[in-house]
Design an enzyme around this catalytic site. Structure first.
Site, PDB file in Angstrom:
ATOM      1  N   HIS A   1       0.739   1.520  -2.712  1.00  0.00           N
ATOM      2  CA  HIS A   1       1.361   0.735  -3.050  1.00  0.00           C
ATOM      3  C   HIS A   1       2.691   0.803  -3.747  1.00  0.00           C
ATOM      4  O   HIS A   1       3.243  -0.201  -3.173  1.00  0.00           O
ATOM      5  CB  HIS A   1       0.468  -0.088  -3.984  1.00  0.00           C
TER       6      HIS A   1
ATOM      7  N   SER B   1      -2.518   3.963  13.497  1.00  0.00           N
ATOM      8  CA  SER B   1      -3.034   3.088  14.859  1.00  0.00           C
ATOM      9  C   SER B   1      -1.739   2.308  14.502  1.00  0.00           C
ATOM     10  O   SER B   1      -1.205   2.013  15.756  1.00  0.00           O
ATOM     11  CB  SER B   1      -4.221   2.823  15.198  1.00  0.00           C
TER      12      SER B   1
END
EC number: 5.4.2.12
Length: 514
Positions: free
Chosen positions: A125, A64
């Site tokens: 990450h 989103s």
């Protein structure tokens, strides 16, 4: 008397992908007469909402945040992972000023360059490709001592999967002949984000004092010993890697440190331990006066350290362009997606633009949305219809969260009800546009509800998908183009509103008026 505006309404159906297979497809199982008729009778196409087309790695499902940034920006917005990978592939990485200048400082002073980061192909990450590129860059710049300090993953990768990554790094050093893998520790210690400073201290002392619980001649032997102790990658105890005849590696005065992680939240704490003069998370036994501590991306605005890939401000996103042309706009959604139609759609801007109004409909207070799959869509639609009737707005950006929020529950019957509720609301909006004037574009930010089960295992599929999403124009006669993506939606809106497109928007209209 003020002009009665006929708005262009962008309806974003969150989590509403397009998939022809009926198995576990809540959207196809739902009774959606309004959308069925619009799809059959109006200009429409499918657009991409995942992977490279939205600035993510190839094949990665959309989400989103990324979806709304691309929708509002009118250009493909590369995420940090993709930006760095692209820079490596294009050769631009090797001339990144923050990296080159600070490696050179250490080299000219005959000091070491230390690379640290999450050694993982996970791509959440960090990515080991970025670590390898950093090590190779230090070697190219003439560093004689290049050391890598690895944090092991096991969360975004299988719990015991680090061996191949360690072997890769050791092979890189064997080829370059200018340094070595110096230490290993689980991310549990090095990448805390909840102020558990006793964990971070273990990692910091390993890096600065070579203070480990264990010492091994190679990375692979260190990993195998950790597995013998029943430590998965994430929890590997502080281990120095010290080949026979070598000294353990410490980070010392004058050295340069490069932190190769690109995601900020779990990089901040250990970074602050290195760079903040008044750091008080734990009592430091050693505070090396570094040539530089380089962050791969900006981990926090208040951390005073060079950044290799700084934030790229998005200029002339749709909301800003409306402001510059005196247009009024409404952003409206339920709580769950309010940030998406405001902050993310505005390219990471918190404040409203001039002429922008925001309407927040509270999402229902239920434990999970399968318990109320319609959410507060009727209340949202009441406000949306009133806004159309008011004649105040040139453009309205609305998000219906149901497909995504109920899709995440994995409950098929609830997702079907969610889709039916949204279809009913779209009917009300189209009726209001027919009555009061205006047009609509109906699309989605990514897929979800069109796949509710894993067809191989039968388990609930609660994640997003990489499916394309529908794009329907409810308005004048127009021709739809193929091969478009979310970044082409804002240019489409400008075309339909008779507005020029800013040069920063590189997308092209999906619909061309006949």
């Amino acid at each position: 008397m003020s002009e009665h505006k006929k708005p262009l309404v962008l309806m974003i159906l969150d989590g509403w992908g397009y998939r022809e297979d009926e198995q576990s497809n809540a959207i196809l199982a739902a009774n959606t007469p309004v959308l069925d008729e619009l799809w059959a009778t109006r200009p429409r196409t499918l657009i991409s909402a995942s992977g490279f087309d939205v600035g993510l790695p190839d094949g990665q499902m959309g989400n989103s945040e990324v979806g709304h940034v691309n929708l509002g920006a009118g250009r493909v917005v590369y995420q940090d992972f993709t930006r760095i990978t692209k820079a490596i592939n294009d050769g631009e990485f090797d001339s990144t000023p923050a990296l080159v200048d600070n490696i050179d400082k250490a080299v000219s002073a005959d000091k070491a360059v230390h690379i640290m980061g999450l050694l993982s192909p996970g791509g959440v990450h960090s990515h080991e490709d970025h670590i390898v590129a950093s090590i190779e860059l230090a070697a190219k710049r003439g560093a004689k001592e290049v050391y890598f300090h690895g944090f092991l993953d096991g969360r975004d990768t299988p719990p015991r999967s680090a061996k191949a990554s360690i072997e890769r790094i050791e092979a890189v050093f064997a080829k370059l002949q200018c340094g070595r893998l110096a230490s290993l520790i689980g991310r549990y210690y090095a990448m805390d984000r909840d102020n558990r400073w006793n964990r971070v201290e273990k990692a910091y002392n390993l890096l600065t004092l070579a203070q480990g619980d264990f010492s091994y001649p190679t990375g692979v032997s260190a990993l195998e010993a950790a597995y013998e102790r029943d430590e998965n990658d994430e929890f590997v105890a502080a281990s120095t890697i010290t080949p026979a005849g070598a000294e353990p590696v410490q980070i010392n005065d004058g050295d340069t440190v490069i932190f190769a992680n690109f995601r900020a939240d779990r990089a901040r704490e250990i970074t602050r331990a290195f760079v903040e003069p008044n750091f008080d998370g734990f009592a430091k036994q050693k505070s090396p006066a570094l040539s530089a501590f380089v962050m791969m991306t900006e981990y926090a605005a208040d951390i005073d350290a060079p950044v290799a890939f700084g934030p790229t401000p998005l200029v002339n996103v749709l909301g800003e362009w409306f402001e510059k042309h005196g247009k009024t706009q409404l952003r409206i959604s339920e709580t769950e997606k309010y940030a998406h139609v405001t902050f993310f759609f505005s390219g990471g801007r918190e404040d409203e633009f001039n002429g922008e109004t925001r309407e927040l409909i509270p999402s229902p207070q239920v434990a999970t949305y399968d318990l109320q799959p319609e959410m507060n869509s009727e209340m949202l639609t009441d406000k949306l219809v009133a806004a159309i009737k008011s004649g105040k707005y040139d453009a309205i950006i609305c998000n219906y969260p149901n497909g995504d929020m109920v899709g995440h529950s994995g409950v098929f019957a609830a997702a079907v009800k969610a889709c039916e509720a949204v279809d009913h609301c779209i009917g009300r909006v189209v009726a209001a546009l027919n009555k009061y004037g205006g047009e609509a574009l109906i699309t989605a930010d990514h897929g979800n509800a069109e796949q509710m089960a894993n067809l191989k295992t039968g388990q609930a599929h609660t994640a997003h998908t990489s499916e394309p999403v529908p794009f329907i124009y409810v308005g004048r006669d127009a021709t739809a183009s193929e091969g478009k993506a979310l970044s082409d939606v804002a240019p489409t809106m400008l075309h339909l509103m008779g507005m020029e497109q800013p040069t920063e928007m590189t997308g092209k209209p999906i619909m061309t008026l006949k």
